[in-house]
Write an enzyme that holds these catalytic residues in place. Structure first.
Site, PDB file in Angstrom:
ATOM      1  N   ASP A   1       2.465  12.700   3.370  1.00  0.00           N
ATOM      2  CA  ASP A   1       2.953  11.486   3.789  1.00  0.00           C
ATOM      3  C   ASP A   1       3.102  10.629   2.506  1.00  0.00           C
ATOM      4  OD1 ASP A   1       3.270   9.142   5.736  1.00  0.00           O
ATOM      5  OD2 ASP A   1       1.392   8.768   4.892  1.00  0.00           O
TER       6      ASP A   1
ATOM      7  N   ASP B   1       3.060   6.397   2.550  1.00  0.00           N
ATOM      8  CA  ASP B   1       2.511   5.205   2.356  1.00  0.00           C
ATOM      9  C   ASP B   1       1.087   5.548   2.793  1.00  0.00           C
ATOM     10  OD1 ASP B   1       1.849   2.583   1.645  1.00  0.00           O
ATOM     11  OD2 ASP B   1       2.497   1.780   3.820  1.00  0.00           O
TER      12      ASP B   1
END
Length: 219
Positions: free
Chosen positions: A11, A13
């Site tokens: 992922d 952020d």
């Protein structure tokens, strides 16, 4: 914990970088522009979700397209100075062999690429909200990343900070490593939980990557 994998899927952020202040700033401005009541906006989870899903909870369908374009523009414009590398990101990514990792984000492609560029990250594969029909916690984004890398999903490790992303990784049949950068450990279900990527190291092997994560299993 030691895991042998053929590919690592990150992922963005909250995992590789932090832009939480920028996200809050932009969405607050967006909500004000669109006349969203403060109590309605406060009930919506922003982190780790595609913008189109957030907007669908707040506005009628006939306003989605314009609202989506507006929040994307606000966030892209706010990228300079609004993104910072999280601990361990630079070192871990530098240790990975080419073609053995990807970024899987709920952001749109223009926003994802702007954030990665600001952070100095050159990902071999980026899966963004534009590439999928169902976002996290659906496994589609992670399954697509594995396909793009030509790797069996069962041979992938997912790195995530949000419950929805970890659920997506599990649903894809992948090993999961949770980071406690944005959520309490009690909220994270994963094979191992670490504070951030500084607790993770990787070594290239003939068949992929051996990952060592210094942490504990989730509760």
């Amino acid at each position: 914990m030691k895991i042998h994998a053929e590919a690592l899927l990150f992922d963005n952020d909250g995992t590789l970088v932090s832009s939480l202040e920028s996200v809050h700033r932009c969405w607050s401005r967006w909500a004000e522009e669109y006349g969203i009541a403060a109590e309605d906006f406060a009930r919506v989870e922003l982190h780790g979700r595609p913008a189109v899903e957030i907007i669908a909870e707040l506005l009628p369908a006939d306003r989605t397209a314009g609202a989506l374009a507006r929040i994307e523009q606000l966030e892209v414009d706010d990228v300079p100075g609004g993104v910072e590398l999280l601990p361990g990101t630079k070192e871990l990514l530098a240790s990975l062999p080419a073609g053995r990792w990807a970024v899987v984000t709920s952001a749109t492609r223009p926003l994802a690429e702007a954030r990665l560029r600001e952070a100095g990250i050159e990902a071999p594969v980026v899966i963004a909200a534009d590439d999928i029909t169902r976002g996290k916690p659906d496994p589609e984004p992670y399954l697509l990343a594995a396909a793009k890398l030509g790797v069996d999903p069962a041979a992938c490790v997912v790195f995530e900070d949000a419950p929805a992303g970890l659920a997506a990784g599990r649903a894809a049949g992948m090993a999961t490593v949770a980071l406690t950068t944005t959520h309490d450990p009690s909220e994270l279900v994963a094979d191992v939980v670490v504070p951030d990527l500084s607790a993770v190291s990787a070594q290239a092997t003939d068949g992929g990557v051996t990952v060592v994560a210094v942490g504990g299993p989730s509760a």
